[in-house]
Design a protein around this motif. Structure first.
Motif, PDB file in Angstrom:
ATOM      1  N   TRP A 135      -1.998   6.900  12.045  1.00  0.00           N
ATOM      2  CA  TRP A 135      -2.964   5.799  11.969  1.00  0.00           C
ATOM      3  C   TRP A 135      -2.352   4.603  11.243  1.00  0.00           C
ATOM      4  O   TRP A 135      -2.492   3.459  11.701  1.00  0.00           O
ATOM      5  CB  TRP A 135      -4.220   6.264  11.244  1.00  0.00           C
ATOM      6  CG  TRP A 135      -5.279   5.206  11.189  1.00  0.00           C
ATOM      7  CD1 TRP A 135      -6.275   4.989  12.096  1.00  0.00           C
ATOM      8  CD2 TRP A 135      -5.426   4.197  10.181  1.00  0.00           C
ATOM      9  NE1 TRP A 135      -7.036   3.902  11.719  1.00  0.00           N
ATOM     10  CE2 TRP A 135      -6.535   3.397  10.545  1.00  0.00           C
ATOM     11  CE3 TRP A 135      -4.724   3.885   9.025  1.00  0.00           C
ATOM     12  CZ2 TRP A 135      -6.960   2.321   9.797  1.00  0.00           C
ATOM     13  CZ3 TRP A 135      -5.144   2.809   8.257  1.00  0.00           C
ATOM     14  CH2 TRP A 135      -6.246   2.036   8.631  1.00  0.00           C
ATOM     15  N   VAL A 136      -1.687   4.835  10.126  1.00  0.00           N
ATOM     16  CA  VAL A 136      -1.090   3.735   9.355  1.00  0.00           C
ATOM     17  C   VAL A 136      -0.073   2.964  10.201  1.00  0.00           C
ATOM     18  O   VAL A 136      -0.048   1.734  10.199  1.00  0.00           O
ATOM     19  CB  VAL A 136      -0.413   4.266   8.075  1.00  0.00           C
ATOM     20  CG1 VAL A 136       0.367   3.148   7.376  1.00  0.00           C
ATOM     21  CG2 VAL A 136      -1.459   4.836   7.119  1.00  0.00           C
ATOM     22  N   ILE A 137       0.749   3.691  10.947  1.00  0.00           N
ATOM     23  CA  ILE A 137       1.770   3.039  11.777  1.00  0.00           C
ATOM     24  C   ILE A 137       1.114   2.164  12.839  1.00  0.00           C
ATOM     25  O   ILE A 137       1.443   0.981  12.997  1.00  0.00           O
ATOM     26  CB  ILE A 137       2.680   4.089  12.440  1.00  0.00           C
ATOM     27  CG1 ILE A 137       3.517   4.810  11.381  1.00  0.00           C
ATOM     28  CG2 ILE A 137       3.596   3.428  13.473  1.00  0.00           C
ATOM     29  CD1 ILE A 137       4.258   6.034  11.906  1.00  0.00           C
ATOM     30  N   ILE A 151       2.960  -4.622   3.183  1.00  0.00           N
ATOM     31  CA  ILE A 151       3.773  -3.467   3.559  1.00  0.00           C
ATOM     32  C   ILE A 151       2.925  -2.214   3.378  1.00  0.00           C
ATOM     33  O   ILE A 151       2.429  -1.947   2.287  1.00  0.00           O
ATOM     34  CB  ILE A 151       5.050  -3.356   2.705  1.00  0.00           C
ATOM     35  CG1 ILE A 151       5.941  -4.579   2.914  1.00  0.00           C
ATOM     36  CG2 ILE A 151       5.819  -2.072   3.047  1.00  0.00           C
ATOM     37  CD1 ILE A 151       7.178  -4.602   2.015  1.00  0.00           C
ATOM     38  N   ASN A 152       2.735  -1.458   4.455  1.00  0.00           N
ATOM     39  CA  ASN A 152       2.005  -0.200   4.405  1.00  0.00           C
ATOM     40  C   ASN A 152       2.994   0.948   4.548  1.00  0.00           C
ATOM     41  O   ASN A 152       3.698   1.053   5.563  1.00  0.00           O
ATOM     42  CB  ASN A 152       0.968  -0.128   5.529  1.00  0.00           C
ATOM     43  CG  ASN A 152      -0.154  -1.137   5.335  1.00  0.00           C
ATOM     44  OD1 ASN A 152      -0.559  -1.419   4.210  1.00  0.00           O
ATOM     45  ND2 ASN A 152      -0.676  -1.682   6.432  1.00  0.00           N
ATOM     46  N   VAL A 153       3.061   1.789   3.541  1.00  0.00           N
ATOM     47  CA  VAL A 153       4.015   2.894   3.562  1.00  0.00           C
ATOM     48  C   VAL A 153       3.473   4.017   4.442  1.00  0.00           C
ATOM     49  O   VAL A 153       2.421   4.602   4.158  1.00  0.00           O
ATOM     50  CB  VAL A 153       4.301   3.418   2.147  1.00  0.00           C
ATOM     51  CG1 VAL A 153       5.267   4.603   2.204  1.00  0.00           C
ATOM     52  CG2 VAL A 153       4.888   2.300   1.284  1.00  0.00           C
ATOM     53  N   ALA A 154       4.182   4.320   5.509  1.00  0.00           N
ATOM     54  CA  ALA A 154       3.802   5.377   6.446  1.00  0.00           C
ATOM     55  C   ALA A 154       4.819   6.514   6.343  1.00  0.00           C
ATOM     56  O   ALA A 154       5.369   6.774   5.276  1.00  0.00           O
ATOM     57  CB  ALA A 154       3.717   4.809   7.865  1.00  0.00           C
ATOM     58  N   SER A 155       5.079   7.187   7.434  1.00  0.00           N
ATOM     59  CA  SER A 155       6.012   8.307   7.467  1.00  0.00           C
ATOM     60  C   SER A 155       6.281   8.672   8.911  1.00  0.00           C
ATOM     61  O   SER A 155       5.398   8.519   9.765  1.00  0.00           O
ATOM     62  CB  SER A 155       5.418   9.514   6.744  1.00  0.00           C
ATOM     63  OG  SER A 155       6.157  10.680   7.034  1.00  0.00           O
ATOM     64  N   VAL A 156       7.485   9.172   9.189  1.00  0.00           N
ATOM     65  CA  VAL A 156       7.760   9.631  10.537  1.00  0.00           C
ATOM     66  C   VAL A 156       6.933  10.862  10.876  1.00  0.00           C
ATOM     67  O   VAL A 156       6.830  11.256  12.028  1.00  0.00           O
ATOM     68  CB  VAL A 156       9.257   9.928  10.747  1.00  0.00           C
ATOM     69  CG1 VAL A 156       9.632  11.280  10.192  1.00  0.00           C
ATOM     70  CG2 VAL A 156       9.620   9.813  12.205  1.00  0.00           C
ATOM     71  N   ASN A 162       0.856  -1.184   0.000  1.00  0.00           N
ATOM     72  CA  ASN A 162       0.000   0.000   0.000  1.00  0.00           C
ATOM     73  C   ASN A 162       0.894   1.236   0.000  1.00  0.00           C
ATOM     74  O   ASN A 162       1.334   1.707   1.051  1.00  0.00           O
ATOM     75  CB  ASN A 162      -0.903   0.001   1.242  1.00  0.00           C
ATOM     76  CG  ASN A 162      -2.114  -0.887   1.076  1.00  0.00           C
ATOM     77  OD1 ASN A 162      -2.817  -0.823   0.077  1.00  0.00           O
ATOM     78  ND2 ASN A 162      -2.359  -1.740   2.070  1.00  0.00           N
ATOM     79  N   ASN A 163       1.163   1.739  -1.189  1.00  0.00           N
ATOM     80  CA  ASN A 163       2.118   2.836  -1.330  1.00  0.00           C
ATOM     81  C   ASN A 163       1.474   4.130  -1.824  1.00  0.00           C
ATOM     82  O   ASN A 163       2.013   5.205  -1.591  1.00  0.00           O
ATOM     83  CB  ASN A 163       3.222   2.433  -2.315  1.00  0.00           C
ATOM     84  CG  ASN A 163       4.077   3.607  -2.735  1.00  0.00           C
ATOM     85  OD1 ASN A 163       4.893   4.100  -1.972  1.00  0.00           O
ATOM     86  ND2 ASN A 163       3.888   4.065  -3.967  1.00  0.00           N
TER      87      ASN A 163
END
Length: 325
Positions: free
Chosen positions: A156-158, A136-141, A87-88
């Protein structure tokens, strides 16, 4: 046809394109998903020609029910199962919340939260039935900092990915949240976000990020934070209260309410906070326990100094005012 198939959303650029290249090189057949049909078909032909794998495309807008349903149909196909979902797909907004169009805010949450949830649910259900699969779910810091809708969505994704990982790992399914740093991709340009005054070392290479993500996922990790430098720098965030993180963010973005003399600007932890403040940036952080870094301690001291100075200024102002009747 390969024994394994991967579905990649947002595959035509940036991290999505890097995932496609590396998975094709590993022998995965690819199902590529994006809105730009012409670009998508060119990518599929290139992957098939270069790596000798089977490729198919789904032209879909993932902020619509029909677009999501088209991908769900492929994920649920029992005759040709999907072994890995990435999921990118994603985008940011260049404006602050109150200045954004409400429909744009809805679409951002639809894509990053609801679409990720729906595709993950369909894929995970099929994988659990087979007792095997990877997501794999692409999140962000940005998800670790209070900087707006994008950071809230990535938070939420993390947490969603970590919780689902705990639920499904005993059933043969690995779910990993990829938490990258600033990556050299089209993300910021397409989102209309300008990046300035960022240290060169803070930019990450898309191929390196994807390589680490695939390795972490294959090893059963719940999160992947590429680049040791980001892990060290952002470890300090775990020792700071939200008010301190917000202070560092406001200090770097020049929020009007902030006093220009409210304390020294230190590198390191504040530099990291500055990156997160840029309204929808992709960057990385650590997920383990670490001792506070020297720069994190400096940030704490700067914050305390600023707070004390503002408190003293407020006290002086109150004392100078004449008593009321």
């Amino acid at each position: 046809m390969s024994n394994h198939t991967a579905v990649i959303t947002g595959s035509t650029a940036g991290l999505g394109a890097a995932f496609a290249r590396q998975l094709a090189a590993q022998g995965y057949d690819l199902v590529l998903v994006a809105r730009d049909g012409e670009r998508l078909r060119m990518q599929a032909e290139s992957m098939a020609s270069q790596y000798g794998v089977d490729t198919s495309v789904i032209v879909a807008d993932l902020v619509t029910d029909d677009g999501v349903a088209a991908v769900q149909e492929r994920l649920a196909d029992r005759t040709n199962p999907v072994h890995l979902l990435v999921n990118n797909a994603g985008h940011g907004l260049a404006t602050e919340f109150i200045d954004s169009d409400l429909e744009d805010e809805r679409k951002l949450l639809r894509l990053h939260v609801q679409t990720t949830m729906e595709l993950t649910h369909t894929a995970a259900s099929a994988m659990v039935r087979r007792r095997g699969g990877r997501i794999i779910n692409v999140a962000s810091v940005a998800g670790y900092t209070p900087t707006g809708t994008y950071s809230a969505a990535k938070s939420w994704v993390i947490n969603f990915s970590k919780g689902l990982h705990s639920q499904l790992r005993s059933r043969g399914v690995t779910v990993t949240a990829l938490v990258p740093g600033l990556v050299r991709t089209e993300f910021h340009q397409r989102s209309g976000i300008k990046i300035t005054a960022v240290k060169r070392w803070m930019w990450l290479d898309a191929e390196d990020v994807v390589r680490q993500a695939l390795t972490a996922n294959a090893q059963g990790a719940s999160t992947c934070v590429p680049a040791r430098s980001y892990q060290v720098l952002t470890a300090g965030l775990r020792f700071m209260p939200d008010s301190m993180v917000q202070w560092a963010v406001d200090k770097r973005t020049g929020t009007p309410e902030q006093d220009s003399d409210s304390g020294p600007q230190t590198p390191g932890a504040i530099e990291t906070a500055k990156v997160g403040a840029s309204r929808g940036l992709e960057y990385g952080t650590g997920d383990g326990t670490a001792e506070p870094t020297t720069e994190a301690i400096k940030t704490v001291n700067a914050y305390k100094t600023a707070k004390a100075k503002n408190s003293a200024k407020g006290s002086t102002t109150r004392e100078s005012q004449p008593p009321t009747e």
